[in-house]
Scaffold this motif. Structure first.
Motif, PDB file in Angstrom:
ATOM      1  N   ALA A  73      23.080 -30.226  13.859  1.00 48.94           N
ATOM      2  CA  ALA A  73      22.984 -31.686  14.031  1.00 48.94           C
ATOM      3  C   ALA A  73      23.554 -32.101  15.388  1.00 48.94           C
ATOM      4  CB  ALA A  73      23.701 -32.380  12.878  1.00 48.94           C
ATOM      5  N   ASN A  74      23.900 -33.363  15.530  1.00 50.43           N
ATOM      6  CA  ASN A  74      24.344 -33.927  16.805  1.00 50.43           C
ATOM      7  C   ASN A  74      25.773 -33.525  17.167  1.00 50.43           C
ATOM      8  OD1 ASN A  74      21.902 -35.277  17.183  1.00 50.43           O
ATOM      9  ND2 ASN A  74      22.609 -37.045  16.020  1.00 50.43           N
ATOM     10  N   TYR A  75      26.031 -33.500  18.485  1.00 48.94           N
ATOM     11  CA  TYR A  75      27.333 -33.162  19.036  1.00 48.94           C
ATOM     12  C   TYR A  75      27.820 -34.280  19.941  1.00 48.94           C
ATOM     13  CZ  TYR A  75      27.016 -28.275  17.551  1.00 48.94           C
ATOM     14  OH  TYR A  75      26.946 -27.131  16.804  1.00 48.94           O
ATOM     15  N   ASN A  76      29.123 -34.495  19.977  1.00 49.87           N
ATOM     16  CA  ASN A  76      29.752 -35.340  20.990  1.00 49.87           C
ATOM     17  C   ASN A  76      30.122 -34.427  22.150  1.00 49.87           C
ATOM     18  OD1 ASN A  76      29.715 -37.755  19.463  1.00 49.87           O
ATOM     19  ND2 ASN A  76      31.514 -37.063  18.343  1.00 49.87           N
ATOM     20  N   ILE A  77      29.894 -34.889  23.376  1.00 54.86           N
ATOM     21  CA  ILE A  77      30.133 -34.083  24.570  1.00 54.86           C
ATOM     22  C   ILE A  77      31.318 -34.659  25.341  1.00 54.86           C
ATOM     23  CG2 ILE A  77      29.137 -33.188  26.715  1.00 54.86           C
ATOM     24  CD1 ILE A  77      27.719 -32.228  24.109  1.00 54.86           C
ATOM     25  N   TYR A  78      32.237 -33.773  25.717  1.00 55.08           N
ATOM     26  CA  TYR A  78      33.418 -34.148  26.508  1.00 55.08           C
ATOM     27  C   TYR A  78      33.445 -33.268  27.759  1.00 55.08           C
ATOM     28  CZ  TYR A  78      34.653 -36.118  22.007  1.00 55.08           C
ATOM     29  OH  TYR A  78      34.627 -36.817  20.834  1.00 55.08           O
ATOM     30  N   VAL A  79      33.832 -33.870  28.886  1.00 48.44           N
ATOM     31  CA  VAL A  79      33.846 -33.153  30.161  1.00 48.44           C
ATOM     32  C   VAL A  79      35.140 -33.481  30.895  1.00 48.44           C
ATOM     33  CG1 VAL A  79      32.642 -32.763  32.350  1.00 48.44           C
ATOM     34  CG2 VAL A  79      31.332 -33.401  30.312  1.00 48.44           C
ATOM     35  N   THR A  80      35.741 -32.462  31.471  1.00 46.94           N
ATOM     36  CA  THR A  80      36.893 -32.693  32.331  1.00 46.94           C
ATOM     37  C   THR A  80      36.645 -32.000  33.668  1.00 46.94           C
ATOM     38  OG1 THR A  80      39.298 -32.569  32.519  1.00 46.94           O
ATOM     39  CG2 THR A  80      38.212 -30.705  31.480  1.00 46.94           C
ATOM     40  N   TRP A  81      37.084 -32.632  34.732  1.00 50.76           N
ATOM     41  CA  TRP A  81      36.898 -32.125  36.086  1.00 50.76           C
ATOM     42  C   TRP A  81      38.132 -31.333  36.485  1.00 50.76           C
ATOM     43  CZ3 TRP A  81      39.347 -33.855  40.772  1.00 50.76           C
ATOM     44  CH2 TRP A  81      38.745 -33.384  41.939  1.00 50.76           C
ATOM     45  N   ILE A  82      37.925 -30.213  37.158  1.00 52.53           N
ATOM     46  CA  ILE A  82      39.035 -29.367  37.614  1.00 52.53           C
ATOM     47  C   ILE A  82      38.906 -29.187  39.120  1.00 52.53           C
ATOM     48  CG2 ILE A  82      40.143 -27.105  37.439  1.00 52.53           C
ATOM     49  CD1 ILE A  82      38.752 -26.828  34.675  1.00 52.53           C
ATOM     50  N   MET A  83      39.927 -29.602  39.881  1.00 50.21           N
ATOM     51  CA  MET A  83      39.963 -29.343  41.322  1.00 50.21           C
ATOM     52  C   MET A  83      40.614 -27.989  41.511  1.00 50.21           C
ATOM     53  SD  MET A  83      39.097 -30.521  44.141  1.00 50.21           S
ATOM     54  CE  MET A  83      39.364 -30.291  45.861  1.00 50.21           C
ATOM     55  N   HIS A  84      40.097 -27.187  42.372  1.00 43.55           N
ATOM     56  CA  HIS A  84      40.586 -25.830  42.539  1.00 43.55           C
ATOM     57  C   HIS A  84      41.881 -25.772  43.340  1.00 43.55           C
ATOM     58  CE1 HIS A  84      36.491 -23.848  41.592  1.00 43.55           C
ATOM     59  NE2 HIS A  84      36.972 -24.557  40.609  1.00 43.55           N
ATOM     60  N   THR A  85      42.969 -26.141  42.676  1.00 40.28           N
ATOM     61  CA  THR A  85      44.288 -25.930  43.265  1.00 40.28           C
ATOM     62  C   THR A  85      44.921 -24.689  42.645  1.00 40.28           C
ATOM     63  OG1 THR A  85      45.299 -27.373  41.630  1.00 40.28           O
ATOM     64  CG2 THR A  85      44.656 -28.371  43.736  1.00 40.28           C
ATOM     65  N   ILE A  86      44.183 -24.120  41.643  1.00 40.21           N
ATOM     66  CA  ILE A  86      44.583 -22.849  41.039  1.00 40.21           C
ATOM     67  C   ILE A  86      43.463 -21.869  41.286  1.00 40.21           C
ATOM     68  CG2 ILE A  86      46.063 -23.884  39.282  1.00 40.21           C
ATOM     69  CD1 ILE A  86      43.780 -23.590  37.284  1.00 40.21           C
ATOM     70  N   SER A  87      43.706 -20.610  41.079  1.00 38.42           N
ATOM     71  CA  SER A  87      42.667 -19.609  41.330  1.00 38.42           C
ATOM     72  C   SER A  87      41.558 -19.739  40.294  1.00 38.42           C
ATOM     73  CB  SER A  87      43.265 -18.200  41.268  1.00 38.42           C
ATOM     74  OG  SER A  87      43.609 -17.877  39.942  1.00 38.42           O
ATOM     75  N   LEU A  88      40.362 -19.299  40.651  1.00 38.84           N
ATOM     76  CA  LEU A  88      39.233 -19.346  39.733  1.00 38.84           C
ATOM     77  C   LEU A  88      39.499 -18.499  38.494  1.00 38.84           C
ATOM     78  CD1 LEU A  88      36.129 -19.217  42.076  1.00 38.84           C
ATOM     79  CD2 LEU A  88      37.092 -21.173  40.878  1.00 38.84           C
ATOM     80  N   SER A  89      40.175 -17.377  38.639  1.00 40.19           N
ATOM     81  CA  SER A  89      40.453 -16.541  37.466  1.00 40.19           C
ATOM     82  C   SER A  89      41.395 -17.263  36.517  1.00 40.19           C
ATOM     83  CB  SER A  89      41.031 -15.185  37.884  1.00 40.19           C
ATOM     84  OG  SER A  89      42.262 -15.356  38.553  1.00 40.19           O
ATOM     85  N   SER A  90      42.325 -18.070  37.028  1.00 37.68           N
ATOM     86  CA  SER A  90      43.214 -18.857  36.174  1.00 37.68           C
ATOM     87  C   SER A  90      42.434 -19.946  35.468  1.00 37.68           C
ATOM     88  CB  SER A  90      44.335 -19.485  36.988  1.00 37.68           C
ATOM     89  OG  SER A  90      45.173 -18.498  37.535  1.00 37.68           O
ATOM     90  N   ALA A  91      41.501 -20.584  36.158  1.00 37.34           N
ATOM     91  CA  ALA A  91      40.675 -21.637  35.556  1.00 37.34           C
ATOM     92  C   ALA A  91      39.815 -21.042  34.454  1.00 37.34           C
ATOM     93  CB  ALA A  91      39.806 -22.303  36.616  1.00 37.34           C
TER      94      ALA A  91
END
Length: 182
Positions: free
Chosen positions: A160-178
């Motif tokens: 059925a239907n889903y609610n969608i949530y999004v958060t933005w991440i600025m790369h002040t940490i390493s990509l592997s940490s993200a």
């Protein structure tokens, strides 16, 4: 009790830690398992506007008589006996309402989703699909930011239907940490 002499031997070779619980292996009735998402299913989702991604990175959740499988950038819902419940495999870009990963007609790139995780939360009676995205421009060049997407089912039915949530991440940490946030 173990289901075979081999399983019994393997369990017998294990040493339990003090205070730990023993693992019991049970024989499954009938033929266990079913064929689920393949590389071709994942690649051809969203009218073929997907990338070939290797190796497969599967995630699976079960509850309410359903099995939700996510592999790389595609999902399908099955009954516990393996019958697909969606008419077609769904690309995660579709689930989150995003442009295709790549539009093979125009050559433009959409969000590049990766590291899919699917869950069933019994207490909430909800299905969750979480995925991280490296931001890029229309030509596929990486940008110094990413997003974390979360889809939460509105009911206990994963079709059925889903609610969608999004958060933005600025790369002040390493990509592997993200990526570990997923």
């Amino acid at each position: 009790t173990p289901s075979s002499p081999e399983a019994e031997a393997a369990l017998g070779a294990m040493t339990a830690l003090p205070g730990s619980t023993a693992l019991t292996v049970l024989q499954s009735p009938g033929t266990p398992g079913f064929n689920a998402l393949s590389q071709m299913d994942q690649r051809l989702a969203y009218n073929g506007d997907q990338f070939n991604i290797e190796p497969p990175s599967p995630s699976i959740a079960a509850g309410n008589g359903y099995v939700l499988e996510g592999v790389n950038d595609a999902i399908q819902v099955y009954t516990t006996s393996g019958t697909p419940m969606l008419l077609a495999v769904v690309a995660s870009n579709q689930l989150f309402g995003l442009a295709p990963a790549i539009n093979r007609t125009t050559g433009t790139y959409g969000p590049y989703l990766t590291d899919m995780h699917v869950y069933f939360d019994l207490a909430m009676n909800r299905w969750l699909v979480m995925q991280w995205s490296q931001d890029n421009d229309l030509y596929g060049n990486s940008l110094p930011s990413s997003h974390l997407y979360l889809a939460v089912s509105q009911t206990g039915d994963p079709t059925a239907n889903y609610n969608i949530y999004v958060t933005w991440i600025m790369h002040t940490i390493s990509l592997s940490s993200a990526a570990r946030l997923c």
